[in-house]
Design a protein around this motif. Structure first.
Motif, PDB file in Angstrom:
ATOM      1  N   PRO A 149       0.839  -1.205   0.000  1.00 11.99           N
ATOM      2  CA  PRO A 149       0.000   0.000   0.000  1.00 11.99           C
ATOM      3  C   PRO A 149       0.875   1.258   0.000  1.00 11.99           C
ATOM      4  CG  PRO A 149      -0.573  -1.526   1.800  1.00 11.99           C
ATOM      5  CD  PRO A 149       0.775  -1.921   1.287  1.00 11.99           C
ATOM      6  N   ASP A 150       1.191   1.738  -1.190  1.00  8.47           N
ATOM      7  CA  ASP A 150       2.192   2.798  -1.392  1.00  8.47           C
ATOM      8  C   ASP A 150       1.632   4.182  -1.051  1.00  8.47           C
ATOM      9  OD1 ASP A 150       4.619   3.841  -2.157  1.00  8.47           O
ATOM     10  OD2 ASP A 150       4.245   3.680  -4.313  1.00  8.47           O
ATOM     11  N   GLN A 151       2.476   5.022  -0.521  1.00  7.59           N
ATOM     12  CA  GLN A 151       2.104   6.409  -0.203  1.00  7.59           C
ATOM     13  C   GLN A 151       3.365   7.176   0.194  1.00  7.59           C
ATOM     14  OE1 GLN A 151       0.019   5.324   3.826  1.00  7.59           O
ATOM     15  NE2 GLN A 151       1.071   7.282   4.138  1.00  7.59           N
ATOM     16  N   CYS A 152       3.221   8.487   0.375  1.00  9.03           N
ATOM     17  CA  CYS A 152       4.342   9.296   0.867  1.00  9.03           C
ATOM     18  C   CYS A 152       4.820   8.749   2.207  1.00  9.03           C
ATOM     19  CB  CYS A 152       3.889  10.747   1.032  1.00  9.03           C
ATOM     20  SG  CYS A 152       5.074  11.770   1.915  1.00  9.03           S
ATOM     21  N   ARG A 153       6.146   8.722   2.402  1.00  7.04           N
ATOM     22  CA  ARG A 153       6.710   8.169   3.643  1.00  7.04           C
ATOM     23  C   ARG A 153       6.838   9.219   4.758  1.00  7.04           C
ATOM     24  NH1 ARG A 153       6.591   5.231  -0.455  1.00  7.04           N
ATOM     25  NH2 ARG A 153       7.811   3.319  -0.662  1.00  7.04           N
ATOM     26  N   HIS A 154       6.520  10.483   4.464  1.00  5.07           N
ATOM     27  CA  HIS A 154       6.653  11.558   5.452  1.00  5.07           C
ATOM     28  C   HIS A 154       8.039  11.479   6.119  1.00  5.07           C
ATOM     29  CE1 HIS A 154       2.571  13.023   4.920  1.00  5.07           C
ATOM     30  NE2 HIS A 154       2.238  11.764   4.773  1.00  5.07           N
TER      31      HIS A 154
ATOM     32  N   ALA B 114      12.419  14.195  -8.729  1.00  7.37           N
ATOM     33  CA  ALA B 114      13.628  13.376  -8.934  1.00  7.37           C
ATOM     34  C   ALA B 114      14.436  13.194  -7.655  1.00  7.37           C
ATOM     35  CB  ALA B 114      14.507  13.993 -10.012  1.00  7.37           C
ATOM     36  N   ILE B 115      14.188  14.031  -6.650  1.00  3.45           N
ATOM     37  CA  ILE B 115      14.972  13.918  -5.413  1.00  3.45           C
ATOM     38  C   ILE B 115      14.243  13.066  -4.367  1.00  3.45           C
ATOM     39  CG2 ILE B 115      14.121  15.897  -4.069  1.00  3.45           C
ATOM     40  CD1 ILE B 115      17.103  16.620  -3.629  1.00  3.45           C
ATOM     41  N   CYS B 116      12.981  12.748  -4.615  1.00  2.39           N
ATOM     42  CA  CYS B 116      12.249  11.906  -3.654  1.00  2.39           C
ATOM     43  C   CYS B 116      12.694  10.455  -3.824  1.00  2.39           C
ATOM     44  CB  CYS B 116      10.738  12.024  -3.881  1.00  2.39           C
ATOM     45  SG  CYS B 116       9.819  10.782  -2.931  1.00  2.39           S
ATOM     46  N   PRO B 117      13.262   9.842  -2.791  1.00  7.21           N
ATOM     47  CA  PRO B 117      13.760   8.467  -2.938  1.00  7.21           C
ATOM     48  C   PRO B 117      12.662   7.478  -3.309  1.00  7.21           C
ATOM     49  CG  PRO B 117      14.549   9.449  -0.880  1.00  7.21           C
ATOM     50  CD  PRO B 117      13.512  10.380  -1.439  1.00  7.21           C
ATOM     51  N   PHE B 118      11.389   7.855  -3.087  1.00 11.77           N
ATOM     52  CA  PHE B 118      10.294   6.901  -3.254  1.00 11.77           C
ATOM     53  C   PHE B 118       9.343   7.266  -4.402  1.00 11.77           C
ATOM     54  CE2 PHE B 118      11.664   7.347   1.199  1.00 11.77           C
ATOM     55  CZ  PHE B 118      12.270   6.114   1.348  1.00 11.77           C
ATOM     56  N   ASP B 119       9.733   8.240  -5.217  1.00 12.13           N
ATOM     57  CA  ASP B 119       8.954   8.630  -6.409  1.00 12.13           C
ATOM     58  C   ASP B 119       7.500   8.971  -6.058  1.00 12.13           C
ATOM     59  OD1 ASP B 119       8.401   9.088  -9.126  1.00 12.13           O
ATOM     60  OD2 ASP B 119       7.640   7.042  -9.385  1.00 12.13           O
TER      61      ASP B 119
ATOM     62  N   ALA C 236      12.160   0.388  -1.560  1.00 18.46           N
ATOM     63  CA  ALA C 236      13.427   0.845  -0.973  1.00 18.46           C
ATOM     64  C   ALA C 236      14.297   1.195  -2.169  1.00 18.46           C
ATOM     65  CB  ALA C 236      14.067  -0.259  -0.149  1.00 18.46           C
ATOM     66  N   THR C 237      15.090   2.221  -2.036  1.00 19.91           N
ATOM     67  CA  THR C 237      15.821   2.683  -3.213  1.00 19.91           C
ATOM     68  C   THR C 237      16.882   1.678  -3.654  1.00 19.91           C
ATOM     69  OG1 THR C 237      15.341   4.946  -2.695  1.00 19.91           O
ATOM     70  CG2 THR C 237      17.239   4.578  -4.064  1.00 19.91           C
ATOM     71  N   GLN C 238      16.821   1.294  -4.914  1.00 20.51           N
ATOM     72  CA  GLN C 238      17.787   0.356  -5.498  1.00 20.51           C
ATOM     73  C   GLN C 238      18.730   1.127  -6.427  1.00 20.51           C
ATOM     74  OE1 GLN C 238      17.090  -2.717  -4.383  1.00 20.51           O
ATOM     75  NE2 GLN C 238      15.113  -2.123  -3.567  1.00 20.51           N
ATOM     76  N   ASN C 239      19.742   0.440  -6.889  1.00 19.00           N
ATOM     77  CA  ASN C 239      20.682   1.085  -7.809  1.00 19.00           C
ATOM     78  C   ASN C 239      20.003   1.666  -9.035  1.00 19.00           C
ATOM     79  OD1 ASN C 239      22.908   0.812  -6.315  1.00 19.00           O
ATOM     80  ND2 ASN C 239      23.613  -1.075  -7.288  1.00 19.00           N
TER      81      ASN C 239
ATOM     82  N   ARG D 271      18.082  10.209  -6.484  1.00 16.31           N
ATOM     83  CA  ARG D 271      17.256   9.616  -5.433  1.00 16.31           C
ATOM     84  C   ARG D 271      18.136   8.878  -4.411  1.00 16.31           C
ATOM     85  NH1 ARG D 271      12.001  10.028  -7.585  1.00 16.31           N
ATOM     86  NH2 ARG D 271      11.898   9.642  -9.808  1.00 16.31           N
ATOM     87  N   ARG D 272      19.143   8.198  -4.898  1.00 15.38           N
ATOM     88  CA  ARG D 272      20.016   7.444  -3.976  1.00 15.38           C
ATOM     89  C   ARG D 272      20.793   8.393  -3.070  1.00 15.38           C
ATOM     90  NH1 ARG D 272      23.766   4.290  -6.946  1.00 15.38           N
ATOM     91  NH2 ARG D 272      22.850   4.887  -8.917  1.00 15.38           N
TER      92      ARG D 272
END
Ligand code: SF4
Ligand code: SF4
Length: 244
Positions: free
Chosen positions: A72-77, A122-127, A217-220, A226-227
């Motif tokens: 259940p995806d959403q902003c991670r705050h 582009a800077i949000c690690p979770f798009d 979770a951010t991958q390569n 983002r990383r």
């Protein structure tokens, strides 16, 4: 900075999408046209009018039965939100922090150009950030800070019939998440919490996060910007991050 947090136990999620619908209803977001794309996940992605999306991934099990991964995806705050750092330079006031809950809120009254939006996304690690072209502003989950300020649960948490979603004071939620991880590890040795020290929406997954969603979770493959933002998020002291 105490504030609030969510705990999302994906081992209890059945993919019913009650949270997704409750989010639409509370935010009075219009329905999204859906298409048959060969998956139960609908719509295809988050948008300026879909702040919460249950992502469906499927894998063949040993006996040929499918294994489902619901997310259940959403902003991670984020505790030190990279989107705010980018927005403070490009469109001051477009991203604000709620004082009580520490929710990260996109202010629709502040206009953002499409070019600046691309950099903020582009800077949000979770798009997570999405762009409302009609309004020229950004949109995403608000943590239902209006409901929470009135002593209510976020709409998605209230709607969840299985107890997969919890919400409360951050210290309590972190304890709850650690305790549940210990239980789940008996059966699933790869189980983990995703970045519990850096974000307010703590997911428990029983397998590799990448099996659930590319941006769980951010991958390569998710891009250098983002990383780097995630690295800063995980090490705020050594990288000197400051949030006003
Ligand atoms: S998840 Fe993305 S949009 Fe949400 S607070 Fe973190 S950086 Fe901002
Ligand atoms: S309401 Fe609960 S069980 Fe249903 S999809 Fe959302 S998190 Fe999963």
């Amino acid at each position: 900075m105490p504030g609030k947090s969510f705990f999302i136990d994906t081992t209890k999620c059945t993919g019913c999408r009650g949270c997704q619908i409750a989010c639409k209803q509370w935010n009075q977001n219009p329905e999204t046209k859906t298409l048959q794309r060969g998956t139960y996940q609908n719509p295809a992605d988050l948008s300026a009018t879909t702040f919460k999306l249950v992502r469906f991934s499927e894998e063949g099990g040993r006996q040929g039965d499918p294994i489902w991964y619901f997310f259940p995806d959403q902003c991670r705050h984020c505790l030190y939100p990279p989107c705010k750092m980018a927005a403070d330079k490009k469109a001051p006031g477009a991203v604000i922090l709620d004082v009580k809950t520490r929710a990260v809120i996109f202010n629709p009254a502040v206009k953002v150009s499409p070019e600046d939006f691309k950099e903020i996304n582009a800077i949000c690690p979770f798009d997570i950030p999405r762009y409302n072209e009609e309004l020229g502003s950004m949109a995403k989950c608000t943590m239902c800070f209006d409901r929470v300020s009135a002593g209510m649960l976020p709409a998605c948490v209230q709607a969840c019939p299985t107890g997969a979603m919890s919400f409360g004071d951050r210290a309590d939620i972190r304890k709850m998440a650690e305790k549940r991880l210990d239980e789940v590890k008996y059966e699933h040795r790869r189980a983990s919490l995703i970045y519990p020290e850096a974000i307010r929406v703590i997911f428990l997954v029983k397998d590799d996060p990448e099996k659930y969603h590319r941006f769980a979770a951010t991958q390569n493959e998710t891009g250098v910007t983002r990383r780097m933002a995630l690295k800063q998020l995980l090490h705020p002291v050594t990288t000197g991050l400051k949030i006003s």
